[in-house]
Write a protein that holds these residues in place. Structure first.
Motif, mmCIF file in Angstrom:
data_model
loop_
_atom_site.group_PDB
_atom_site.id
_atom_site.type_symbol
_atom_site.label_atom_id
_atom_site.label_comp_id
_atom_site.label_asym_id
_atom_site.label_seq_id
_atom_site.Cartn_x
_atom_site.Cartn_y
_atom_site.Cartn_z
ATOM 1 N N LEU A 222 26.085 -37.201 -36.420
ATOM 2 C CA LEU A 222 27.243 -36.974 -37.287
ATOM 3 C C LEU A 222 27.095 -35.678 -38.080
ATOM 4 O O LEU A 222 28.034 -34.883 -38.191
ATOM 5 N N SER A 223 25.910 -35.461 -38.631
ATOM 6 C CA SER A 223 25.670 -34.256 -39.415
ATOM 7 C C SER A 223 25.740 -32.997 -38.564
ATOM 8 O O SER A 223 26.312 -31.986 -38.985
ATOM 9 N N THR A 224 25.180 -33.054 -37.363
ATOM 10 C CA THR A 224 25.215 -31.896 -36.471
ATOM 11 C C THR A 224 26.646 -31.572 -36.071
ATOM 12 O O THR A 224 27.059 -30.402 -36.085
ATOM 13 N N LEU A 225 27.418 -32.608 -35.716
ATOM 14 C CA LEU A 225 28.826 -32.380 -35.364
ATOM 15 C C LEU A 225 29.586 -31.767 -36.534
ATOM 16 O O LEU A 225 30.389 -30.844 -36.356
ATOM 17 N N ALA A 226 29.319 -32.267 -37.730
ATOM 18 C CA ALA A 226 29.992 -31.734 -38.917
ATOM 19 C C ALA A 226 29.630 -30.269 -39.131
ATOM 20 O O ALA A 226 30.517 -29.432 -39.355
ATOM 21 N N VAL A 227 28.359 -29.936 -39.051
ATOM 22 C CA VAL A 227 27.920 -28.553 -39.282
ATOM 23 C C VAL A 227 28.500 -27.620 -38.222
ATOM 24 O O VAL A 227 28.993 -26.533 -38.544
ATOM 25 N N VAL A 228 28.466 -28.033 -36.961
ATOM 26 C CA VAL A 228 29.010 -27.186 -35.889
ATOM 27 C C VAL A 228 30.499 -26.932 -36.117
ATOM 28 O O VAL A 228 30.971 -25.796 -36.037
ATOM 29 N N ASP B 84 34.847 -23.437 -38.061
ATOM 30 C CA ASP B 84 35.976 -23.213 -38.959
ATOM 31 C C ASP B 84 35.726 -21.985 -39.836
ATOM 32 O O ASP B 84 36.630 -21.162 -40.038
ATOM 33 N N ALA B 85 34.508 -21.847 -40.342
ATOM 34 C CA ALA B 85 34.177 -20.697 -41.182
ATOM 35 C C ALA B 85 34.303 -19.393 -40.401
ATOM 36 O O ALA B 85 34.774 -18.384 -40.939
ATOM 37 N N SER B 86 33.915 -19.406 -39.124
ATOM 38 C CA SER B 86 34.017 -18.184 -38.324
ATOM 39 C C SER B 86 35.472 -17.740 -38.201
ATOM 40 O O SER B 86 35.766 -16.547 -38.187
ATOM 41 N N GLY B 87 36.387 -18.707 -38.139
ATOM 42 C CA GLY B 87 37.807 -18.376 -38.087
ATOM 43 C C GLY B 87 38.287 -17.678 -39.348
ATOM 44 O O GLY B 87 39.211 -16.865 -39.311
ATOM 45 N N THR C 289 30.499 -21.376 -45.155
ATOM 46 C CA THR C 289 29.241 -21.108 -44.447
ATOM 47 C C THR C 289 28.038 -21.493 -45.300
ATOM 48 O O THR C 289 27.128 -22.196 -44.833
ATOM 49 N N LEU C 290 28.028 -21.067 -46.560
ATOM 50 C CA LEU C 290 26.896 -21.386 -47.446
ATOM 51 C C LEU C 290 26.773 -22.892 -47.672
ATOM 52 O O LEU C 290 25.664 -23.446 -47.622
ATOM 53 N N SER C 291 27.887 -23.554 -47.908
ATOM 54 C CA SER C 291 27.848 -25.004 -48.129
ATOM 55 C C SER C 291 27.354 -25.736 -46.876
ATOM 56 O O SER C 291 26.567 -26.683 -46.984
ATOM 57 N N SER C 292 27.793 -25.295 -45.716
ATOM 58 C CA SER C 292 27.376 -25.917 -44.455
ATOM 59 C C SER C 292 25.888 -25.706 -44.198
ATOM 60 O O SER C 292 25.192 -26.626 -43.740
ATOM 61 N N ILE C 293 25.401 -24.514 -44.490
ATOM 62 C CA ILE C 293 23.965 -24.235 -44.309
ATOM 63 C C ILE C 293 23.137 -25.085 -45.270
ATOM 64 O O ILE C 293 22.119 -25.667 -44.881
ATOM 65 N N LEU C 294 23.573 -25.184 -46.514
ATOM 66 C CA LEU C 294 22.858 -26.036 -47.472
ATOM 67 C C LEU C 294 22.841 -27.485 -46.994
ATOM 68 O O LEU C 294 21.834 -28.183 -47.137
ATOM 69 N N TYR C 295 23.935 -27.946 -46.427
ATOM 70 C CA TYR C 295 24.012 -29.309 -45.910
ATOM 71 C C TYR C 295 23.065 -29.499 -44.718
ATOM 72 O O TYR C 295 22.469 -30.569 -44.565
ATOM 73 N N ALA C 296 22.907 -28.485 -43.897
ATOM 74 C CA ALA C 296 22.067 -28.583 -42.699
ATOM 75 C C ALA C 296 20.574 -28.595 -43.015
ATOM 76 O O ALA C 296 19.788 -29.110 -42.222
ATOM 77 N N ILE C 297 20.185 -28.056 -44.156
ATOM 78 C CA ILE C 297 18.767 -27.995 -44.537
ATOM 79 C C ILE C 297 18.404 -29.292 -45.270
ATOM 80 O O ILE C 297 19.004 -29.605 -46.296
ATOM 81 N N PRO C 298 17.439 -30.055 -44.764
ATOM 82 C CA PRO C 298 17.123 -31.353 -45.366
ATOM 83 C C PRO C 298 16.866 -31.316 -46.888
ATOM 84 O O PRO C 298 17.353 -32.179 -47.605
ATOM 85 N N ARG C 299 16.153 -30.317 -47.371
ATOM 86 C CA ARG C 299 15.840 -30.271 -48.814
ATOM 87 C C ARG C 299 17.067 -30.031 -49.684
ATOM 88 O O ARG C 299 17.070 -30.383 -50.855
#
Length: 141
Positions: free
Chosen positions: A20-26, A31-34, A64-74
């Motif tokens: 679920l998390s991977t699908l969300a981040v991708v 969306d951010a790239s758009g 992009t920043l929020s998604s990257i923060l979400y992808a990093i476990p810490r």
């Protein structure tokens, strides 16, 4: 601690949360790239929503920043909180613009997916935000 995580977090829950998390981040990074590339559908949607196209790159950076923060476990909880704000704003803009129901509710459903992913991955977080109390835990149902 790793033993505790295995006791309270099944492999199925962990992998479902990861998927679920991977699908969300991708999806969110797509969306951010758009927001940076600004193809015609993104520009048209911005105009339809009454949102200045010139702010699109700023939204792209925030997403992009929020998604990257979400992808990093810490930092995943901070990322989830920031994404909740972002997606809440998206729902509010859709509602204000009188968009169809699906377009209005989609950001909310996506926020639920973000939180479901992190709750399934992190058993400690489930102690902070318990979804239910079971009779096995000694609590009152």
């Amino acid at each position: 601690m790793a033993g505790d995580a295995q006791v309270t977090n099944s492999k199925g829950q962990l992998w479902t949360g990861r998927v679920l998390s991977t699908l969300a981040v991708v999806f969110l990074l797509f969306d951010a790239s758009g927001k940076f590339i600004m193809p015609a559908p993104v520009v048209q949607a911005s105009v339809r929503l009454g949102f200045p196209v010139s702010l699109s790159p700023t939204l792209g950076v925030l997403l992009t920043l929020s998604s990257i923060l979400y992808a990093i476990p810490r930092t995943s909880v901070l990322g989830a909180v920031l994404l909740t704000g972002y997606l809440g704003g998206a729902a509010a803009i859709q509602l204000r613009a009188g968009s169809p129901l699906f377009e209005t509710v989609f950001p909310v459903m996506f926020g639920i997916m973000v939180w479901a992913g992190i709750l399934l991955r992190d058993s400690n977080l489930r102690h902070v935000f318990p979804l239910r109390r079971t009779a096995r835990s000694g609590g009152v149902a």
